[in-house]
Motif scaffolding. Structure first.
Motif, mmCIF file in Angstrom:
data_model
loop_
_atom_site.group_PDB
_atom_site.id
_atom_site.type_symbol
_atom_site.label_atom_id
_atom_site.label_comp_id
_atom_site.label_asym_id
_atom_site.label_seq_id
_atom_site.Cartn_x
_atom_site.Cartn_y
_atom_site.Cartn_z
ATOM 1 N N MET A 81 56.234 -40.463 -18.048
ATOM 2 C CA MET A 81 56.884 -41.334 -17.070
ATOM 3 C C MET A 81 58.382 -41.107 -17.035
ATOM 4 O O MET A 81 58.992 -40.961 -15.964
ATOM 5 C CB MET A 81 56.558 -42.791 -17.401
ATOM 6 C CG MET A 81 57.127 -43.815 -16.429
ATOM 7 S SD MET A 81 58.834 -44.317 -16.786
ATOM 8 C CE MET A 81 58.624 -45.174 -18.352
ATOM 9 N N ILE A 82 59.029 -41.075 -18.211
ATOM 10 C CA ILE A 82 60.477 -40.885 -18.263
ATOM 11 C C ILE A 82 60.863 -39.527 -17.689
ATOM 12 O O ILE A 82 61.805 -39.411 -16.885
ATOM 13 C CB ILE A 82 60.982 -41.035 -19.712
ATOM 14 C CG1 ILE A 82 60.879 -42.491 -20.168
ATOM 15 C CG2 ILE A 82 62.411 -40.526 -19.832
ATOM 16 C CD1 ILE A 82 61.766 -43.465 -19.418
ATOM 17 N N ALA A 83 60.146 -38.491 -18.072
ATOM 18 C CA ALA A 83 60.468 -37.158 -17.565
ATOM 19 C C ALA A 83 60.285 -37.087 -16.052
ATOM 20 O O ALA A 83 61.128 -36.524 -15.335
ATOM 21 C CB ALA A 83 59.599 -36.114 -18.255
ATOM 22 N N SER A 84 59.205 -37.671 -15.552
ATOM 23 C CA SER A 84 58.929 -37.581 -14.119
ATOM 24 C C SER A 84 59.879 -38.416 -13.286
ATOM 25 O O SER A 84 60.352 -37.977 -12.236
ATOM 26 C CB SER A 84 57.474 -37.999 -13.843
ATOM 27 O OG SER A 84 56.585 -36.992 -14.257
ATOM 28 N N THR A 85 60.184 -39.625 -13.731
ATOM 29 C CA THR A 85 61.125 -40.434 -12.951
ATOM 30 C C THR A 85 62.545 -39.873 -13.069
ATOM 31 O O THR A 85 63.335 -39.990 -12.127
ATOM 32 C CB THR A 85 61.085 -41.913 -13.374
ATOM 33 O OG1 THR A 85 61.291 -42.029 -14.788
ATOM 34 C CG2 THR A 85 59.743 -42.535 -13.004
#
Length: 385
Positions: A81-85
């Motif tokens: 989630m952190i990488a994608s956002t």
């Protein structure tokens, strides 16, 4: 890769993530083989524009994908989630910088928006110093970023109205110091250590203001403010962890007959009622997020900045969802009784992970106040919606 494939692919790799959960938590970060799986399947760049070879994923599919990953393992879902956002910055950077940072399929970005750094404008760029906590996945990132107040020739720069600008400065992971600080109650495998740079030169063009800049890319995904998209991602992780807790309790309840009892835990009316209630609560919370996502997407496809009511709905529904997920997870843990307290039980990990998710600033209690002001037509600062 088609949008519909990502959620299905997340379900396919779920057994691999489940099997790695103990290793993930013990290592306090994702082991290299787990990172390789997430990167190979594209789960660390779900918001990269199509112009750079990314999927530019519809936010509803983003929710479904992150939810499935988090159901398998909360820390893995959180890191994806952190990488994608974070990869939404590819839509804001100048083309050359966007290609440099996000052009490779193996690129992974992460960092912290909170302005714990100072960027001093200088010839051709900035001199950056700062230390940022909660840099999830920093050990496997290729690029990191940190929020900074900017000092220019006339002093601290603002976006108008006296509000200080906050710019994200991007730098290769190798140029930052990673400080081993991540020893926590939940999401223990995310490797969310502190990162630090001192007097680091960052060239102009590797900086973005999420408060004042507009996206260069024109896709509907990028009409949704990054903070709103991040809050939706946080909610998706919470929902996935809660769904895992329900599944774990259901399996335990069928196999367990409590002490001094004759009926299995699943046969007890109290268990049946509580499980049905929590399943309904989780489904309602999820539906609220998806309804807000649908409203935002319809507005975003009109090609203009997302209106405040849609932004407020995204933030409020996401904030509610993580709280509902934490309540559901706690209820399942309670029903599990003494069996749930052992480290061999996934229920105790779900409990810890869900409550750490709830602590994230993007879904803090104060969001209800800000969203409520918008919904009631009361003036106030909405820059972080």
């Amino acid at each position: 890769m088609a949008d519909a494939g990502f959620a299905a692919r997340a379900l396919q790799i779920a057994p691999t993530l489940r099997a790695a959960s103990d290793r993930i938590e013990s290592a306090r970060s994702l082991p290299p083989d787990v990172v390789d799986v997430l990167v190979h399947e594209g789960f660390t760049r779900l918001c990269v524009p199509r112009s750079l070879g990314g999927p530019e994923l519809h936010p509803a599919e983003l929710v479904a994908t992150l939810e499935a990953l988090a159901e398998a393992d909360g820390s893995a879902g959180w890191c994806a989630m952190i990488a994608s956002t974070s990869s939404v910055l590819a839509a804001y950077l100048p083309p050359d910088a966007a290609k440099l940072v996000y052009g490779e399929a193996g690129a992974v970005s992460g960092g912290v928006f909170a302005p714990r750094g100072i960027a001093i404008r200088t010839n051709g760029g900035f001199r950056v110093s700062g230390r940022w906590a909660f840099a999830s996945g920093c050990t496997h990132c290729t690029w990191l970023m940190g929020g900074c107040f900017v000092e220019g020739p006339a002093g601290r720069e603002t976006i108008g109205g006296g509000i200080p600008d906050i710019r994200l400065l991007l730098f290769p992971r190798e140029e930052a110091k990673i400080l081993d600080t991540w020893d926590v109650a939940g999401l223990g495998g995310t490797g969310s250590h502190d990162i630090e740079v001192r007097d680091l030169f960052v060239p102009e063009g590797r900086d973005v203001s999420l408060l004042g800049d507009r996206p260069r890319e024109t896709g509907a995904l990028y009409a949704i403010p990054p903070f709103a998209l991040l809050s939706v991602g946080v909610a998706a992780v919470g929902l996935g962890i809660a769904r895992r807790a329900i599944g774990e309790l259901a399996a335990l309840a069928r196999a367990k007959t409590p002490s001094f009892g004759r009926k299995s835990l699943a046969e007890r009316p109290q268990t049946q009622s509580r499980v049905a209630e929590t399943v309904a609560e989780l489904a309602a919370a999820r539906a609220g997020v998806l309804a807000a996502v649908d409203g935002a997407w319809r507005a975003a496809t009109l090609g203009r900045a997302l209106p405040l009511p849609e932004r407020a709905a995204l933030r409020a529904s996401s904030t509610y969802a993580v709280r509902a997920a934490a309540r559901v997870t706690a209820a399942m843990y309670d029903l599990g009784g003494g069996s749930a307290i052992y480290r061999s039980s996934a229920l105790q990990r779900c409990l810890r992970d869900a409550h750490v998710v709830k602590q994230h600033a993007m879904v803090g209690e104060g969001i209800f106040e800000v969203a409520g002001r918008v919904l009631l037509g009361v003036d106030g600062d909405t820059s972080l919606l």
